[in-house]
Design an enzyme around this catalytic site. Structure first.
Site, PDB file in Angstrom:
ATOM      1  N   VAL A 100      47.047  32.812  46.245  1.00 26.87           N
ATOM      2  CA  VAL A 100      46.054  32.212  45.346  1.00 26.87           C
ATOM      3  C   VAL A 100      46.436  30.746  45.178  1.00 26.87           C
ATOM      4  CG1 VAL A 100      47.353  32.846  43.272  1.00 26.87           C
ATOM      5  CG2 VAL A 100      44.904  32.390  43.106  1.00 26.87           C
ATOM      6  N   VAL A 101      45.439  29.885  45.083  1.00 27.00           N
ATOM      7  CA  VAL A 101      45.669  28.452  44.960  1.00 27.00           C
ATOM      8  C   VAL A 101      45.047  27.956  43.663  1.00 27.00           C
ATOM      9  CG1 VAL A 101      45.331  26.181  46.021  1.00 27.00           C
ATOM     10  CG2 VAL A 101      45.667  28.199  47.459  1.00 27.00           C
ATOM     11  N   THR A 154      40.131  30.458  66.263  1.00 23.93           N
ATOM     12  CA  THR A 154      38.755  30.830  65.966  1.00 23.93           C
ATOM     13  C   THR A 154      37.931  30.667  67.240  1.00 23.93           C
ATOM     14  OG1 THR A 154      39.046  30.064  63.700  1.00 23.93           O
ATOM     15  CG2 THR A 154      36.785  30.360  64.466  1.00 23.93           C
ATOM     16  N   ASN A 189      39.670  23.568  58.417  1.00 25.42           N
ATOM     17  CA  ASN A 189      41.054  23.168  58.181  1.00 25.42           C
ATOM     18  C   ASN A 189      41.227  21.649  58.167  1.00 25.42           C
ATOM     19  OD1 ASN A 189      41.848  25.836  58.027  1.00 25.42           O
ATOM     20  ND2 ASN A 189      42.394  25.966  60.189  1.00 25.42           N
ATOM     21  N   ASP A 203      44.990  26.056  65.320  1.00 21.98           N
ATOM     22  CA  ASP A 203      43.821  26.476  64.543  1.00 21.98           C
ATOM     23  C   ASP A 203      43.056  25.252  64.045  1.00 21.98           C
ATOM     24  OD1 ASP A 203      42.068  28.336  63.564  1.00 21.98           O
ATOM     25  OD2 ASP A 203      43.185  28.746  61.733  1.00 21.98           O
ATOM     26  N   LYS A 207      50.000  26.487  45.575  1.00 18.25           N
ATOM     27  CA  LYS A 207      49.741  27.703  46.351  1.00 18.25           C
ATOM     28  C   LYS A 207      50.790  28.749  45.997  1.00 18.25           C
ATOM     29  CE  LYS A 207      49.185  29.346  51.118  1.00 18.25           C
ATOM     30  NZ  LYS A 207      49.116  28.945  52.529  1.00 18.25           N
ATOM     31  N   LYS A 248      39.988  23.326  63.355  1.00 15.54           N
ATOM     32  CA  LYS A 248      38.575  23.621  63.146  1.00 15.54           C
ATOM     33  C   LYS A 248      38.121  22.894  61.876  1.00 15.54           C
ATOM     34  CE  LYS A 248      39.679  28.003  60.777  1.00 15.54           C
ATOM     35  NZ  LYS A 248      39.449  29.462  60.776  1.00 15.54           N
ATOM     36  N   GLY A 253      40.962  28.790  44.957  1.00 16.29           N
ATOM     37  CA  GLY A 253      40.618  29.760  45.996  1.00 16.29           C
ATOM     38  C   GLY A 253      41.677  30.833  46.066  1.00 16.29           C
ATOM     39  N   ASP A 254      41.356  31.921  46.726  1.00 12.71           N
ATOM     40  CA  ASP A 254      42.341  32.988  46.911  1.00 12.71           C
ATOM     41  C   ASP A 254      42.088  33.662  48.244  1.00 12.71           C
ATOM     42  OD1 ASP A 254      40.090  34.481  46.475  1.00 12.71           O
ATOM     43  OD2 ASP A 254      40.734  35.287  44.548  1.00 12.71           O
ATOM     44  N   GLY A 255      43.092  34.398  48.683  1.00 16.02           N
ATOM     45  CA  GLY A 255      43.013  35.090  49.961  1.00 16.02           C
ATOM     46  C   GLY A 255      43.706  36.423  49.900  1.00 16.02           C
ATOM     47  N   ASN A 256      44.088  36.936  51.089  1.00 14.77           N
ATOM     48  CA  ASN A 256      44.677  38.267  51.151  1.00 14.77           C
ATOM     49  C   ASN A 256      46.025  38.339  50.444  1.00 14.77           C
ATOM     50  OD1 ASN A 256      42.537  39.278  52.641  1.00 14.77           O
ATOM     51  ND2 ASN A 256      43.455  38.692  54.587  1.00 14.77           N
ATOM     52  N   PHE A 257      46.813  37.267  50.521  1.00 16.40           N
ATOM     53  CA  PHE A 257      48.136  37.336  49.897  1.00 16.40           C
ATOM     54  C   PHE A 257      48.518  36.037  49.206  1.00 16.40           C
ATOM     55  CE2 PHE A 257      49.943  34.872  53.323  1.00 16.40           C
ATOM     56  CZ  PHE A 257      49.245  35.279  54.446  1.00 16.40           C
ATOM     57  N   ASP A 311      46.371  23.685  56.714  1.00 17.49           N
ATOM     58  CA  ASP A 311      46.505  25.074  57.164  1.00 17.49           C
ATOM     59  C   ASP A 311      47.359  25.179  58.425  1.00 17.49           C
ATOM     60  OD1 ASP A 311      46.357  27.717  57.797  1.00 17.49           O
ATOM     61  OD2 ASP A 311      44.209  27.898  57.513  1.00 17.49           O
TER      62      ASP A 311
END
Length: 613
Positions: free
Chosen positions: A364-365, A510, A478, A473, A381, A475, A358-362, A493
C-alpha cells in the site's frame, strides 16, 4: 548459475610462510656446510605448479536425478571452498533445489553411469554428475537436455542456430506449425486466496506436458508437493500438451489430491488477482474490439475516443508496486493520526503519514510529509512481507537497485526501514500522474513535446544501461510526469529490474511493449528497454501502438511483434516528419544487434534539435 558459482578461485596466493619453505633449503645447506656435513636431498617438496594444480577448482556439471529437462548447473569445486564432502552437498542442495526431484535435498551423487561417489577426490574437472535425494539412480540421457552456454559476447545470429539434437526432443503430439506463443494464467490449488502466475507457452518453454508441470511445481510451490494435474475452470483435466494451446486462458494446478467442485470456483480475491493478469496479457474478461487505424473522417488519436482499447493498459498497479508517487488530484491532504497506522518509530517520529495513494497485492502506498521544516512531501510504500512469499528476491533486487541509482529522470528512493513484518520505502513524490493518463488526456503530442519525453526516457535508460541494469518493464504506466511548462518524465517501478550478468530468459513485461527476443526465448539483454521506448515514441505521435490485434487476440499480437513489420499509416502519420519515423524504426528492430542503443537514441537529430531544454 551466477558468475560466482562459475569462477571459484583457481589457486591460492602464496603467503610469506609458503615462500620461506622454498627458500629454506639454501639456508640449511649453507649451515650444514659450515658444520662440515653434506646437505641432505630434498624430501616431500611439492613443486609450485603441482600445488597450483591441486588447489585449482574443478568445474563440474551437476544434474538432478530423474529430471530430463534440466540442462545442469556448473559448480566450481575446490578444496578451499569445499573442505568436506558434506559442505559440497549443502551447496548443491541450495543451487539445485527442486520440490519434486530433490525433495529431501542432495544426499547422494552419482556419475552418469550410476556409480555412487562420496569423496571430493573422485570428482574430475569438466565431469558430469547426478545429484539425488535417494540412493536410487535413474538412468536417463541427462546430456540430451543440455542447452548451449550463452555468453554476453555471443553474437545473436550465431545464438539463433541451435542444433535440433541439443534441444529437448520433439514436441509432444503437437504440430509445431500450429504452435503459436500464448500466455496462460495458472492458479495453485490449496488454501485461499490461491496464488496465480502467468506462463508463456511456446516451442521452447513447452516441450511436453510433464515438463510444463515440473516448471509449475517450481513457481507455484503447492502445499501437497509437485503439480500432478492441470484442469480448466470448467473442471476438464488437461491430458495433452496441445490442450494448453486450444483457447482456454485460466487453469488450476493440483497435486495428487482429489479436486472438488469448489476448487473451480474463484472467490472475489482470486477474481481480482486473475483479472489484472489477464488484462496485462492483452486478454480482457470483457472483450472489446479495438479501433482500426484506418481513416474515418478527420484524423484523430484513437485515445481521444472514450473507452478505447487501442492502447492496452497493463495491470496497474503491477506486483504491488503501485502509484507510489502518484498523489491525489487535490493538493490538500487530510493526515490521520500516525497511531492508527501502527508505524515504526523510525517513520512516525519523522513523518506524518496521509491518505492512501494506491494499493496492490502486497503493498500500500501513502503520501507522507516531514514533521520538521522544510516539510517535504514523499510517498511511503508499505510492503507486507507475509504476502511476499516466493518474491523475496524480487523485492530485495528492486530495493538494491533503487539504492544504487541517482538520476534526474529516475524516481528516487529516499529512505528504507526494515521491520520483521513490513518493509517501509520512502520514495520521491511525483505530482503529475503517469504518462498513460497524460496520453489519454492529450488530444495530440507535437514532435517537440514527444521528443522531450523520449529524451528523458532515453537519458534514464542510458544511465541504467551503463551500469548494466535492465528495467524490463518500460511502459507509460511506469513513467511519471513532472508537471511544468515542459513536462518531464521519471522512470519508476523497478520490480522487474535486474543487474545483467548473462543473457536472461525469464518471461516478463507487458505484451504491448515486449520485445520479440523475449517471446522467442533466445536470450535477451539491455536492448529490450529500447524496443519498449520505441513503442512508446510511436504511441506519443499517433495515439496507438505499432503492433495491435483488432480482435484483442494475444497470439495475433505476438506474431506481429515477432515479425516486426512496422508501418506508419496515413492519415495518422501525415503530419510527422521523417526524423521521428527514422528513430522509431531504428528502435523497433527485431534484431537486437542492429537496434539502436540508448546513447545512439540521445544522439539522434530529432532529439538534438528539440528546443526548450
Amino acid at each position: 548459475m551466477t558468475e560466482s558459482c562459475l569462477t571459484a578461485a583457481s589457486s591460492t596466493p602464496m603467503t610469506s610462510s609458503t615462500l620461506s619453505t622454498h627458500s629454506a633449503p639454501g639456508n640449511s645447506s649453507t649451515g650444514a656446510a659450515r658444520r662440515g656435513r653434506a646437505s641432505p636431498a630434498p624430501v616431500n617438496r611439492v613443486p609450485l605448479v603441482r600445488q597450483s594444480e591441486e588447489r585449482r577448482a574443478k568445474r563440474c556439471r551437476f544434474y538432478r536425478n530423474g529430471d530430463r529437462w534440466f540442462p545442469g548447473a556448473v559448480v566450481a569445486v575446490s578444496s578451499d571452498r569445499h573442505r568436506t564432502w558434506d559442505s559440497l552437498l549443502v551447496e548443491l542442495t541450495r543451487l539445485l533445489e527442486h520440490p519434486l526431484h530433490l525433495a529431501a535435498g542432495v544426499r547422494f551423487v552419482f556419475t552418469l553411469e550410476g556409480t555412487k561417489i562420496d569423496m571430493l577426490d573422485q570428482l574430475c574437472n569438466a565431469g558430469d554428475y547426478v545429484a539425488s535425494s535417494t540412493d536410487s539412480f535413474k538412468a536417463i540421457d541427462y546430456r540430451a537436455a543440455q542447452l548451449p552456454q550463452w555468453h554476453l559476447q555471443t553474437r545473436r545470429r550465431e545464438a539463433l542456430h541451435v542444433p535440433s539434437s541439443r534441444l529437448n526432443g520433439p514436441l509432444e503430439n503437437l504440430d509445431e506449425s500450429n504452435m503459436r506463443p500464448r500466455l496462460i494464467t495458472v492458479l495453485r490449488n490449496g488454501q485461499r486466496p490461491r496464488k496465480a502466475v502467468r506462463v508463456l507457452l511456446n516451442r521452447r518453454t513447452a516441450r511436453a506436458l510433464d515438463q510444463v508441470m515440473e516448471d509449475l511445481s517450481m513457481s507455484l510451490k503447492l502445499d501437497t508437493g509437485a503439480v500432478r494435474k492441470i484442469y480448466t475452470l470448467d473442471g476438464r483435466q488437461v491430458t495433452a500438451l496441445k490442450e494448453l494451446f486450444e483457447g482456454k486462458d485460466v487453469f488450476i494446478a493440483c497435486g495428487a489430491e482429489r479436486c472438488s467442485r469448489d476448487d473451480f470456483y474463484l472467490d472475489n480475491k482470486e477474481s481480482l488477482a486473475v483479472r489484472p493478469l489477464l488484462k496485462s496479457a492483452g486478454v480482457s474478461l470483457v472483450r472489446r474490439r479495438m479501433p482500426s487505424p484506418k481513416p474515418r473522417g478527420r484524423a484523430i488519436s484513437p485515445l481521444t475516443l472514450e473507452h478505447s482499447g487501442s492502447l492496452p493498459r497493463g495491470s496497474r498497479p503491477s506486483r504491488g508496486d503501485v502509484a507510489e508517487h502518484r498523489p491525489p488530484s487535490s493538493p490538500h491532504i487530510s493526515f490521520p493520526s500516525n497511531e492508527d497506522l501502527f508505524l515504526p518509530s523510525a517513520i512516525s517520529s519523522r513523518y506524518r503519514v496521509g491518505r492512501v495513494l494506491g494499493d496492490g497485492n502486497f503493498a500500500v502506498v501513502r503520501e507522507c510529509r516531514e514533521l520538521v521544516p522544510p516539510r517535504r512531501r514523499f510517498a511511503l510504500k508499505i510492503i507486507d512481507k507475509s504476502k511476499c512469499e516466493g518474491k523475496e528476491d524480487m523485492i530485495h533486487s528492486e530495493v538494491d537497485i533503487l539504492r544504487k541509482v541517482r538520476h534526474e529522470n529516475i524516481v528516487q528512493l529516499i529512505e528504507e526501514v526494515h521491520c520483521p513484518d513490513y518493509l517501509y520505502l520512502v520514495m520521491e513524490l511525483v505530482t503529475g500522474g503517469d504518462l498513460f493518463d497524460a496520453i489519454a488526456a492529450a488530444t495530440h503530442y507535437t514532435e517537440s513535446q514527444a521528443g522531450h519525453l523520449i529524451r528523458d526516457l532515453a537519458s534514464a535508460l542510458q544511465y541504467l544501461h551503463l551500469r548494466n541494469i535492465v528495467h524490463r518493464d518500460v511502459k507509460p504506466e511506469n513513467l511519471l510526469v513532472v508537471p511544468g511548462p515542459m513536462p518531464r518524465l521519471k522512470l519508476g517501478d523497478f520490480g522487474l529490474a535486474v543487474q545483467l550478468e548473462e543473457p536472461l530468459y525469464t518471461i516478463c513485461g507487458t505484451p504491448t511493449y515486449v520485445a520479440p527476443e523475449i517471446l522467442a526465448e533466445e536470450g535477451y539483454g539491455l536492448e529490450v528497454d529500447i524496443w519498449a521506448a520505441g513503442v512508446i515514441a510511436y504511441i506519443l505521435l499517433c495515439g496507438f501502438p505499432p503492433f495491435i490485434s483488432a480482435s484483442n487476440n494475444q497470439e495475433e499480437l505476438f506474431e506481429q511483434i515477432l515479425a516486426g513489420h512496422l508501418s506508419f499509416p496515413s492519415p495518422y502519420w501525415d503530419h510527422v516528419s521523417p526524423q521521428p519515423r527514422h528513430l522509431i524504426a531504428a528502435m523497433v528492430l527485431v534484431d537486437p544487434a542492429t537496434r539502436f542503443t540508448a546513447e545512439q537514441v540521445l544522439q539522434h537529430p530529432w532529439l538534438l534539435v528539440s528546443p526548450g531544454r
